[in-house]
Design an enzyme around this catalytic site. Structure first.
Site, PDB file in Angstrom:
ATOM      1  CE1 TYR A 111     -11.399  20.612  -1.695  1.00  0.00           C
ATOM      2  CE2 TYR A 111     -12.580  19.115  -3.149  1.00  0.00           C
ATOM      3  CZ  TYR A 111     -11.909  19.357  -1.971  1.00  0.00           C
ATOM      4  OH  TYR A 111     -11.736  18.338  -1.049  1.00  0.00           O
TER       5      TYR A 111
ATOM      6  CE  LYS B 176      -8.367  18.781  -2.071  1.00  0.00           C
ATOM      7  NZ  LYS B 176      -7.357  18.653  -1.005  1.00  0.00           N
TER       8      LYS B 176
ATOM      9  CB  SER C  20     -10.701  15.293  -2.864  1.00  0.00           C
ATOM     10  OG  SER C  20     -12.103  15.111  -2.968  1.00  0.00           O
TER      11      SER C  20
HETATM   12  N1  LIG Z   1     -14.392  16.509   4.492  1.00  0.00           N
HETATM   13  C1  LIG Z   1     -14.462  15.833   3.369  1.00  0.00           C
HETATM   14  O1  LIG Z   1     -15.508  15.213   3.074  1.00  0.00           O
HETATM   15  C2  LIG Z   1     -13.286  15.781   2.425  1.00  0.00           C
HETATM   16  C3  LIG Z   1     -13.418  15.002   1.263  1.00  0.00           C
HETATM   17  C4  LIG Z   1     -12.350  14.940   0.380  1.00  0.00           C
HETATM   18  C5  LIG Z   1     -11.164  15.595   0.662  1.00  0.00           C
HETATM   19  N2  LIG Z   1     -11.051  16.332   1.796  1.00  0.00           N
HETATM   20  C6  LIG Z   1      -9.768  17.014   2.041  1.00  0.00           C
HETATM   21  O2  LIG Z   1      -9.324  16.767   3.348  1.00  0.00           O
HETATM   22  C7  LIG Z   1      -8.472  17.838   3.786  1.00  0.00           C
HETATM   23  C8  LIG Z   1      -8.939  18.312   5.150  1.00  0.00           C
HETATM   24  O3  LIG Z   1     -10.239  18.837   5.019  1.00  0.00           O
HETATM   25  P1  LIG Z   1     -11.341  18.761   6.162  1.00  0.00           P
HETATM   26  O4  LIG Z   1     -12.591  18.313   5.524  1.00  0.00           O
HETATM   27  O5  LIG Z   1     -10.816  18.062   7.338  1.00  0.00           O
HETATM   28  O6  LIG Z   1     -11.513  20.323   6.434  1.00  0.00           O
HETATM   29  P2  LIG Z   1     -11.516  21.240   7.741  1.00  0.00           P
HETATM   30  O7  LIG Z   1     -11.955  22.569   7.271  1.00  0.00           O
HETATM   31  O8  LIG Z   1     -12.278  20.584   8.838  1.00  0.00           O
HETATM   32  O9  LIG Z   1      -9.977  21.270   8.145  1.00  0.00           O
HETATM   33  C9  LIG Z   1      -9.024  21.940   7.362  1.00  0.00           C
HETATM   34  C10 LIG Z   1      -8.000  22.581   8.279  1.00  0.00           C
HETATM   35  O10 LIG Z   1      -7.023  23.221   7.438  1.00  0.00           O
HETATM   36  C11 LIG Z   1      -6.676  24.441   8.057  1.00  0.00           C
HETATM   37  N3  LIG Z   1      -6.113  25.398   7.095  1.00  0.00           N
HETATM   38  C12 LIG Z   1      -6.774  26.185   6.202  1.00  0.00           C
HETATM   39  N4  LIG Z   1      -5.912  26.983   5.562  1.00  0.00           N
HETATM   40  C13 LIG Z   1      -4.673  26.692   6.043  1.00  0.00           C
HETATM   41  C14 LIG Z   1      -3.378  27.176   5.764  1.00  0.00           C
HETATM   42  N5  LIG Z   1      -3.177  28.157   4.865  1.00  0.00           N
HETATM   43  N6  LIG Z   1      -2.338  26.656   6.442  1.00  0.00           N
HETATM   44  C15 LIG Z   1      -2.527  25.693   7.376  1.00  0.00           C
HETATM   45  N7  LIG Z   1      -3.738  25.193   7.675  1.00  0.00           N
HETATM   46  C16 LIG Z   1      -4.806  25.694   7.016  1.00  0.00           C
HETATM   47  C17 LIG Z   1      -7.984  24.959   8.631  1.00  0.00           C
HETATM   48  O11 LIG Z   1      -7.757  25.945   9.639  1.00  0.00           O
HETATM   49  C18 LIG Z   1      -8.598  23.673   9.176  1.00  0.00           C
HETATM   50  O12 LIG Z   1      -8.243  23.462  10.526  1.00  0.00           O
HETATM   51  C19 LIG Z   1      -8.571  18.914   2.702  1.00  0.00           C
HETATM   52  O13 LIG Z   1      -7.440  18.842   1.856  1.00  0.00           O
HETATM   53  C20 LIG Z   1      -9.839  18.521   1.946  1.00  0.00           C
HETATM   54  O14 LIG Z   1      -9.834  18.962   0.619  1.00  0.00           O
HETATM   55  C21 LIG Z   1     -12.091  16.453   2.678  1.00  0.00           C
END
Ligand SMILES: NC(=O)c1ccc[n+]([C@@H]2O[C@H](COP(=O)([O-])OP(=O)(O)OC[C@H]3O[C@@H](n4cnc5c(N)ncnc54)[C@H](O)[C@@H]3O)[C@@H](O)[C@H]2O)c1
Length: 284
Positions: A159, A163, A146
């Site tokens: 979190y 990261k 992230s």
């Molecule tokens: N959305 C943002 O702005 C953002 C920014 C920086 C980093 N991220 C990172 O991107 C990645 C995806 O996040 P997102 O925003 O798409 O979130 P999201 O919640 O939309 O998707 C995350 C998915 O991970 C799945 N998940 C949760 N626990 C799990 C497990 N134990 N095993 C397998 N799958 C599991 C959930 O069911 C979900 O479908 C994460 O690592 C998050 O930290 C997101």
């Protein structure tokens, strides 16, 4: 080389593919001509994404996987290799958020977050690295950290530290592949705001008005100003195809935040909250 030239005909495994960035990467990978293996704990959602991809003429399989379980990750790899042969690209993306003061977040939430965000990425990388090295063919491993890996944020300690850990692990893995002269490209993905459900699902202490309001603000922020998951998926796959280690959804923001981090470390400044983040925690 374009992402299509690089990846068409290959196979991608994506964890957390039932929603958000993982789903975006999976759908874009399929549109580039890749076979896709969708891993998530949310069975309904990966079945739906697989059905959509298969209806579009590409090939996808859903494999229910909890990334905290090493044996389940091995089964995921078995399913991928058995169905499609060599895996070209493994994206360790599954991750969760949590909000609250470090000492108030329940023990089990701390452990679960670190287990998903850190152990899931580490063991996913190790399992696919081993199999890719064995095959001797070019492969790609992309770990989703992230922009938070370059910063600090009170009330998101688990979190943020997870990261930083993912980035550190991914840097070390990159160097290990260099030492081995292995044909495996390692990338660290640092998304900024992407409109997903991550804050909707974030465990928060619903008894605390402040924590709940902060969670709602974070959710509103990413849904209002974030790029769509498919836009993120496209930018991320283009970055990986370009051979980048640092892959961002918002390259200018990432460059700015990285510069600020470097200045902070060079001057050994006291920890301080970024200007834009103050509004999120000012009522604390
Ligand atoms: N959305 C943002 O702005 C953002 C920014 C920086 C980093 N991220 C990172 O991107 C990645 C995806 O996040 P997102 O925003 O798409 O979130 P999201 O919640 O939309 O998707 C995350 C998915 O991970 C799945 N998940 C949760 N626990 C799990 C497990 N134990 N095993 C397998 N799958 C599991 C959930 O069911 C979900 O479908 C994460 O690592 C998050 O930290 C997101």
């Amino acid at each position: 080389m374009s992402a299509r030239d690089k990846f068409a005909g290959g196979t991608a495994v994506v964890t957390g593919a039932g929603s958000g960035i993982g789903e975006g990467i999976a759908r874009v990978a399929a549109s580039l001509g890749m076979n896709v293996v969708l891993a998530d704990v949310a069975r309904d959602r990966i079945e739906q994404v697989a059905a959509d991809i298969n209806a579009s003429g590409a090939s996808a399989i859903p494999v229910v996987t909890d990334v905290t379980d090493i044996a389940a990750l091995e089964r995921l790899a078995d399913a991928a290799y058995n169905r499609f042969g060599e895996v070209t690209l493994a994206v360790n993306n599954a991750g969760i958020e949590t909000i609250g003061f470090s000492w108030e977040i329940p023990d089990e939430t701390w452990d679960r977050l670190l287990s998903i965000n850190v152990r899931g990425v580490v063991h996913g990388s190790r399992i696919f690295a081993r199999r890719m090295l064995e095959s001797g063919k070019p492969g790609y491993i992309a770990n989703v950290a992230s922009i938070g890996a370059l910063g600090m944020m009170p009330t998101q300690a688990p979190y943020m530290m997870s990261k930083h850990a993912v980035l550190s692990f991914t840097e070390c893995l990159y160097l290990e592949m260099q030492l081995k002269k292995a044909p495996i490209q390692i990338s660290a993905v640092l998304p900024a705001q992407v409109a997903t459900r991550i804050f909707e699902d974030a465990p928060a202490d619903r008894q605390s008005g402040f924590v709940e309001r902060q969670r709602e603000m974070m959710h509103a922020m990413i849904t209002q100003i974030g790029v769509t998951p498919e836009q993120a998926g496209e930018t991320i796959l283009n970055g990986i195809a370009a051979g980048d280690f640092w892959v961002s959804t918002h390259p200018d923001t990432t460059a700015e935040v990285a510069k600020r981090r470097a200045e902070y470390l060079a001057a050994l400044e006291m920890p301080a909250l970024a200007e834009q983040a103050r509004v999120l925690v000012e009522e604390a």
